[in-house]
Design an enzyme around this catalytic site. Structure first.
Site, PDB file in Angstrom:
ATOM      1  N   ASP A 121       0.879  -1.150   0.000  1.00 13.92           N
ATOM      2  CA  ASP A 121       0.000   0.000   0.000  1.00 13.92           C
ATOM      3  C   ASP A 121       0.936   1.223   0.000  1.00 13.92           C
ATOM      4  OD1 ASP A 121      -2.340   1.628   0.441  1.00 13.92           O
ATOM      5  OD2 ASP A 121      -1.624   1.834   2.506  1.00 13.92           O
ATOM      6  N   ASP A 123      -0.084   5.075   0.787  1.00 11.87           N
ATOM      7  CA  ASP A 123      -0.336   6.080   1.833  1.00 11.87           C
ATOM      8  C   ASP A 123      -0.290   5.435   3.218  1.00 11.87           C
ATOM      9  OD1 ASP A 123      -0.839   7.980  -0.165  1.00 11.87           O
ATOM     10  OD2 ASP A 123      -2.942   7.395  -0.301  1.00 11.87           O
ATOM     11  N   ARG A 161     -11.920   7.820  -2.189  1.00 13.61           N
ATOM     12  CA  ARG A 161     -12.312   9.213  -1.975  1.00 13.61           C
ATOM     13  C   ARG A 161     -13.828   9.337  -1.779  1.00 13.61           C
ATOM     14  NH1 ARG A 161     -10.343  13.138  -6.574  1.00 13.61           N
ATOM     15  NH2 ARG A 161      -8.531  11.790  -6.310  1.00 13.61           N
ATOM     16  N   SER A 226      -5.637   5.198  -4.109  1.00 10.82           N
ATOM     17  CA  SER A 226      -5.561   6.616  -4.476  1.00 10.82           C
ATOM     18  C   SER A 226      -5.412   6.852  -5.983  1.00 10.82           C
ATOM     19  CB  SER A 226      -4.371   7.254  -3.754  1.00 10.82           C
ATOM     20  OG  SER A 226      -4.202   8.566  -4.210  1.00 10.82           O
ATOM     21  N   ASP A 280      -1.439  -0.430   6.052  1.00  8.20           N
ATOM     22  CA  ASP A 280      -1.598   0.272   7.330  1.00  8.20           C
ATOM     23  C   ASP A 280      -3.082   0.418   7.681  1.00  8.20           C
ATOM     24  OD1 ASP A 280      -2.154   2.174   5.263  1.00  8.20           O
ATOM     25  OD2 ASP A 280      -2.044   3.734   6.799  1.00  8.20           O
TER      26      ASP A 280
HETATM   27  C1  BG6 Z   1      -5.915   5.683   0.093  1.00  5.86           C
HETATM   28  C2  BG6 Z   1      -5.908   6.537   1.345  1.00  5.86           C
HETATM   29  O1  BG6 Z   1      -4.623   5.270  -0.194  1.00  5.86           O
HETATM   30  O2  BG6 Z   1      -6.396   6.443  -1.015  1.00  5.86           O
HETATM   31  C3  BG6 Z   1      -7.295   7.108   1.596  1.00  5.86           C
HETATM   32  O3  BG6 Z   1      -5.541   5.721   2.428  1.00  5.86           O
HETATM   33  C4  BG6 Z   1      -7.755   7.878   0.358  1.00  5.86           C
HETATM   34  O4  BG6 Z   1      -7.238   7.956   2.716  1.00  5.86           O
HETATM   35  C5  BG6 Z   1      -7.722   6.955  -0.844  1.00  5.86           C
HETATM   36  O5  BG6 Z   1      -9.085   8.340   0.562  1.00  5.86           O
HETATM   37  C6  BG6 Z   1      -8.135   7.675  -2.127  1.00  5.86           C
HETATM   38  O6  BG6 Z   1      -7.170   8.647  -2.451  1.00  5.86           O
HETATM   39  P1  BG6 Z   1      -7.348   9.786  -3.557  1.00  5.86           P
HETATM   40  O7  BG6 Z   1      -5.964  10.356  -3.692  1.00  5.86           O
HETATM   41  O8  BG6 Z   1      -7.816   9.095  -4.810  1.00  5.86           O
HETATM   42  O9  BG6 Z   1      -8.348  10.749  -3.026  1.00  5.86           O
HETATM   43 MG    MG Z   2      -2.703   3.170   3.524  1.00  2.00          MG
END
Ligand code: BG6
Ligand code: MG
Length: 331
Positions: A121, A123, A161, A226, A280
């Protein structure tokens, strides 16, 4: 002894623990000289334990019980004025010997370690963007006068998101346009904050582990919900260390659905049982399990306790440590 009792996974874990005393200098005193007695003991665990060496009246014999991913064990022993050489291969019945802690997953591959790929992962695992996601949501929630705090945010780790926003607004009613505008706004705050990310923002232990895995021939993927994952990877300067990226654009169903990790495994050309996920987030650990992959959870056990192995962070974690933890299924 564990080997003799057929507890091969425990035997291997103990062996690694002993070997790492000097190889990884876990006691921080190898500079004073190696632990000679321990090294001798390790030789014995290998020959007597895994090799099944016995010194009989007729001479030395060996009944190997090799760790499942060992393909060969070669050693010689001087016994009663004669050198005896052993060149041992796994016996057929040893190939998928019972690994009780892993028995719910497919048998181990006979060619090398069963772990062929690691899916990281992003973030909160390789870099602390989890904090920026939190700040983005906090700012949006404050502007909208919706109660929000770090505790609520903990459950949003790994969550997409849109799903994060839906959880934050709860029962409050918004049009699709309003939802879209709020997602865009939060993303602007987030993108602003990641603009400054540099390689120094990799979390401790991340780069060392990535490099070590690469030299060990282990494939590496990013499995992040993300849509900004590629940008973050570029900023961190790790694009050339990664074989595949599964991000917020790769699949429809985000974590805790298994889709993202299954997609990553496919990109790596591996079976799910050959992959290990490092996460995490509770949702990420759940997704790994749903995908039939082993998982390493980073952080407090209240959050990632469902993972096969729980570690505080990647700091000081080597490839050998990871294997030992996973083979021992240690928490
Ligand atoms: C994940 C994060 O990696 O990505 C989340 O842990 C986040 O907190 C998700 O909401 C989506 O990310 P993004 O950058 O597409 O808004
Ligand atoms: Mg994460």
């Amino acid at each position: 002894m564990a080997s003799d009792l057929g507890q091969s996974d425990e035997a291997y874990e103990r062996f690694l623990q002993a070997a790492m005393v000097d190889l990884e200098d876990v006691r921080d005193n190898a500079a004073d000289g190696i632990h000679g007695a321990s090294a001798g003991g390790i030789w014995q665990t290998v020959t007597f334990g895994f090799g099944g060496l016995k010194l009989t009246q007729e001479g030395p014999t060996a009944t190997p019980q090799l760790p499942s991913h060992w393909q060969r064990l070669k050693f010689k022993i001087y016994w009663r004025r004669t050198w005896h050489e052993f060149d041992l291969k796994p016996e057929v019945e040893n190939k998928d010997f019972s690994m009780s802690s892993l028995s719910s997953l497919s048998p181990l591959s006979s060619e090398g370690t069963f772990i062929k790929g690691i899916i990281f992962d992003l973030d909160g695992v390789l870099t602390d963007t989890a904090e920026y996601h939190y700040r983005g949501w906090q700012r949006l929630a404050d502007e909208e006068e919706i109660p929000f705090d770090r505790e609520i945010n903990e459950a949003l780790r790994g969550v997409s998101r849109r799903e994060s926003l839906l959880r934050i607004i709860g029962e409050r009613k918004y049009t699709e346009e309003q939802l879209q505008e709020m997602m865009d706004r939060k993303n602007r705050y987030y993108v602003d904050s990641i603009g400054e990310i540099l390689p120094k923002d990799l979390l401790p232990g991340a780069i060392a582990l990535l490099d070590e895995l690469r030299s060990a021939g282990i494939k590496i993927a990013i499995g992040s919900a993300s849509k900004n994952a590629k940008t973050v990877i570029e900023h961190l300067g790790i694009a050339d260390k990664i074989d595949a990226i599964a991000d917020g654009y790769s699949v429809q169903q985000s974590k805790p659905a298994p889709d993202l990790f299954l997609y990553a495994a496919k990109q790596l050309g591996l079976e799910p049982s050959q992959c290990v996920v490092i996460e995490d987030a509770a949702s990420g650990v759940e997704a790994a399990k749903a995908a039939g992959m082993r998982s390493v959870g980073l952080g407090p056990s209240e959050r990632v306790g469902a993972a096969d192995v729980v570690l505080p962070s990647l700091e000081g974690v080597s490839w050998a440590d990871l294997q030992a933890h996973l083979l021992g299924n240690g928490k």
